[in-house]
Design a protein around this motif. Structure first.
Motif, PDB file in Angstrom:
ATOM      1  N   PRO A 245       0.818  -1.214   0.000  1.00 21.62           N
ATOM      2  CA  PRO A 245       0.000   0.000   0.000  1.00 21.62           C
ATOM      3  C   PRO A 245       0.850   1.261   0.000  1.00 21.62           C
ATOM      4  O   PRO A 245       1.865   1.333   0.684  1.00 21.62           O
ATOM      5  N   GLY A 246       0.386   2.220  -0.817  1.00 22.71           N
ATOM      6  CA  GLY A 246       0.981   3.552  -0.785  1.00 22.71           C
ATOM      7  C   GLY A 246       2.445   3.619  -1.166  1.00 22.71           C
ATOM      8  O   GLY A 246       3.082   4.649  -0.995  1.00 22.71           O
ATOM      9  N   ASN A 247       2.981   2.522  -1.685  1.00 26.45           N
ATOM     10  CA  ASN A 247       4.400   2.518  -1.997  1.00 26.45           C
ATOM     11  C   ASN A 247       4.733   2.897  -3.437  1.00 26.45           C
ATOM     12  O   ASN A 247       5.885   3.088  -3.778  1.00 26.45           O
ATOM     13  N   CYS A 248       3.687   2.965  -4.274  1.00 20.58           N
ATOM     14  CA  CYS A 248       3.947   3.361  -5.653  1.00 20.58           C
ATOM     15  C   CYS A 248       4.385   4.835  -5.661  1.00 20.58           C
ATOM     16  O   CYS A 248       4.080   5.575  -4.724  1.00 20.58           O
ATOM     17  N   ARG A 249       5.097   5.264  -6.725  1.00 23.36           N
ATOM     18  CA  ARG A 249       5.595   6.641  -6.740  1.00 23.36           C
ATOM     19  C   ARG A 249       4.440   7.647  -6.650  1.00 23.36           C
ATOM     20  O   ARG A 249       4.509   8.641  -5.952  1.00 23.36           O
ATOM     21  N   PHE A 250       3.357   7.346  -7.377  1.00 25.68           N
ATOM     22  CA  PHE A 250       2.194   8.247  -7.360  1.00 25.68           C
ATOM     23  C   PHE A 250       1.109   7.701  -6.447  1.00 25.68           C
ATOM     24  O   PHE A 250       0.778   6.520  -6.508  1.00 25.68           O
ATOM     25  N   ASP A 251       0.572   8.596  -5.632  1.00 25.62           N
ATOM     26  CA  ASP A 251      -0.487   8.182  -4.706  1.00 25.62           C
ATOM     27  C   ASP A 251      -1.716   7.647  -5.442  1.00 25.62           C
ATOM     28  O   ASP A 251      -2.425   6.792  -4.924  1.00 25.62           O
ATOM     29  N   ASP A 252      -1.959   8.204  -6.648  1.00 22.21           N
ATOM     30  CA  ASP A 252      -3.149   7.777  -7.389  1.00 22.21           C
ATOM     31  C   ASP A 252      -2.799   6.747  -8.473  1.00 22.21           C
ATOM     32  O   ASP A 252      -3.482   6.628  -9.476  1.00 22.21           O
ATOM     33  N   CYS A 253      -1.698   6.025  -8.241  1.00 18.60           N
ATOM     34  CA  CYS A 253      -1.228   5.029  -9.221  1.00 18.60           C
ATOM     35  C   CYS A 253      -2.314   3.990  -9.489  1.00 18.60           C
ATOM     36  O   CYS A 253      -2.884   3.426  -8.551  1.00 18.60           O
ATOM     37  N   LEU A 254      -2.604   3.763 -10.774  1.00 19.27           N
ATOM     38  CA  LEU A 254      -3.583   2.727 -11.138  1.00 19.27           C
ATOM     39  C   LEU A 254      -2.866   1.427 -11.528  1.00 19.27           C
ATOM     40  O   LEU A 254      -3.480   0.496 -12.019  1.00 19.27           O
ATOM     41  N   HIS A 255      -1.563   1.410 -11.329  1.00 17.98           N
ATOM     42  CA  HIS A 255      -0.744   0.204 -11.553  1.00 17.98           C
ATOM     43  C   HIS A 255      -0.765  -0.256 -13.009  1.00 17.98           C
ATOM     44  O   HIS A 255      -0.822  -1.445 -13.296  1.00 17.98           O
ATOM     45  N   MET A 256      -0.762   0.719 -13.921  1.00 15.35           N
ATOM     46  CA  MET A 256      -0.763   0.384 -15.340  1.00 15.35           C
ATOM     47  C   MET A 256       0.567   0.760 -15.982  1.00 15.35           C
ATOM     48  O   MET A 256       1.461  -0.053 -16.044  1.00 15.35           O
ATOM     49  N   GLU A 258       2.327   3.610 -15.064  1.00 14.64           N
ATOM     50  CA  GLU A 258       3.043   4.560 -14.217  1.00 14.64           C
ATOM     51  C   GLU A 258       4.438   4.041 -13.848  1.00 14.64           C
ATOM     52  O   GLU A 258       4.619   2.850 -13.624  1.00 14.64           O
ATOM     53  N   PRO A 259       5.448   4.959 -13.747  1.00 13.16           N
ATOM     54  CA  PRO A 259       6.773   4.524 -13.311  1.00 13.16           C
ATOM     55  C   PRO A 259       6.775   4.189 -11.813  1.00 13.16           C
ATOM     56  O   PRO A 259       5.929   4.689 -11.071  1.00 13.16           O
ATOM     57  N   ASP A 260       7.716   3.352 -11.419  1.00 15.39           N
ATOM     58  CA  ASP A 260       7.881   2.955 -10.005  1.00 15.39           C
ATOM     59  C   ASP A 260       6.596   2.434  -9.379  1.00 15.39           C
ATOM     60  O   ASP A 260       6.194   2.864  -8.299  1.00 15.39           O
ATOM     61  N   CYS A 261       5.971   1.508 -10.087  1.00 16.95           N
ATOM     62  CA  CYS A 261       4.738   0.919  -9.562  1.00 16.95           C
ATOM     63  C   CYS A 261       5.074  -0.378  -8.838  1.00 16.95           C
ATOM     64  O   CYS A 261       5.628  -1.310  -9.418  1.00 16.95           O
ATOM     65  N   ARG A 262       4.783  -0.429  -7.560  1.00  9.48           N
ATOM     66  CA  ARG A 262       5.133  -1.605  -6.733  1.00  9.48           C
ATOM     67  C   ARG A 262       4.324  -2.844  -7.114  1.00  9.48           C
ATOM     68  O   ARG A 262       4.790  -3.962  -6.943  1.00  9.48           O
ATOM     69  N   ILE A 263       3.115  -2.595  -7.590  1.00  6.63           N
ATOM     70  CA  ILE A 263       2.267  -3.733  -7.969  1.00  6.63           C
ATOM     71  C   ILE A 263       2.868  -4.448  -9.187  1.00  6.63           C
ATOM     72  O   ILE A 263       3.035  -5.660  -9.192  1.00  6.63           O
TER      73      ILE A 263
END
Ligand SMILES: Nc1nc2c(ncn2[C@@H]2O[C@H](COP(=O)(O)OP(=O)(O)O)[C@@H](O)[C@H]2O)c(=O)[nH]1
Ligand SMILES: [Mg+2]
Ligand SMILES: [Zn+2]
Length: 293
Positions: A245-256, A258-263
């Motif tokens: 949770p909340g670890n992606c670079r962007f708070d509103d990351c949709l995990h598609m 986006e750069p630095d997406c933890r998912i």
């Protein structure tokens, strides 16, 4: 003098009549006219205060949940049934059903039935368990023919209102019959077709189990709409995604994209299931499709 009202539960509704159950049995009731004026329609599942003398529903107690298809209130959990094979599970449909259940605030029990049809070589049961273990959903593998894990399923239903959902032919009615032979639900693809032909509208009905609890056996549904789900809330309906949770670079990351997406990193590292992520992407695209209009 006000007469004594009794608490009961609506277990069936047909053409303006409601069947209200309490400890002493089931009574056919009418609803008071005031509900119509309030724009409130009694639902199967409702806990009500009713008058035995007038066979009338006088009050509807607050609902903890309201499902649309099937139309039932106060449901505690969704028992989502798929077969390990025959028919092969449609993973996107399965994941969609879990999303809807989570969104409605229901507990999820995943049942993989027909484990007798699995074999040592394909190990379908094991694969399904490894995909769904990390979700934290309760997972049961069953066989209604041999009775495997039927007692465990029965225990999970005790004292709760459960909706059985899943495609046609996976064994929902067979499982319920195995839990309680007295239900004598029709099983098999043929009988279901006949049932559908006979009744153009199927009413949902709560079936009480002798072991405690109520179940709703839904006719199989194959398509589900996610119209009122916001894209940014979708990942919160995937509990296995919540470990990051909340670890992606962007708070509103949709995990598609986006750069630095933890998912996506977790998927690439094999920590998160491809199958679950694939469903997430397909469901997200479906939601975005609706939003365009
Ligand atoms: N081999 C096997 N067949 C099953 C099992 N459970 C149900 N079936 C069969 O699958 C078919 C569909 O079952 P049914 O209960 O009507 O499925 P529903 O449409 O989900 O209610 C029937 O022919 C059942 O006899 C199981 O555990 N193993
Ligand atoms: Mg059935
Ligand atoms: Zn992300």
């Amino acid at each position: 003098m006000g007469e004594k009202l009794v608490e009961g539960r609506i277990v069936k509704g047909i053409a303006g009549f409601y069947y209200v159950q309490d400890e002493s049995g089931i009574l056919e009731c009418k609803a008071r006219g005031k509900f119509k004026k309030m724009g409130l329609v009694p639902m199967v599942g409702d806990r009500v205060l009713f008058s035995k003398q007038h066979a009338a529903i006088e009050d509807i107690l607050p609902r903890t949940s309201e499902l649309v298809r099937p139309t039932v209130s106060n449901v505690d959990q969704a028992v989502i049934v798929f077969a390990v094979r025959f028919p092969d599970p449609n993973m996107v449909l399965l994941d969609k059903m879990t999303v809807l259940a989570v969104k409605e605030g229901l507990d999820v029990v995943l049942v993989f039935n027909k484990v007798d049809l699995d074999d040592a070589e394909s190990q379908l049961t094991q694969k399904l368990e490894s995909i769904y273990g990390p979700t934290g959903f309760k997972v049961l593998t069953t066989c209604s023919v041999t009775g495997f894990q039927i007692e465990e399923l029965k225990a999970m239903l005790k004292g709760k209102v459960s909706v059985f959902a899943g495609p046609s032919g996976v064994g929902k009615s067979s499982l319920l019959n195995a839990i309680e032979p007295g239900l004598a639900l029709k099983t098999g693809a043929v009988s279901e077709k006949i049932q559908r032909g006979k009744h153009t509208t199927r009413h949902s009905e709560l079936l009480e189990l002798a072991s405690g609890g109520f179940v709703v056996d839904t006719p199989g549904f194959t398509s589900l709409e996610l119209k009122d789900l916001e894209a940014d809330l979708l990942s919160s309906c995937f509990p296995d995604f919540e470990y990051y949770p909340g670890n992606c670079r962007f708070d509103d990351c949709l995990h598609m994209e986006e750069p630095d997406c933890r998912i996506r990193e977790a998927v690439q590292a094999g920590k998160l299931s491809d199958s679950r992520y694939n469903s997430y992407v397909l469901i997200l695209n479906e939601i975005r499709q609706y939003r365009r209009y």
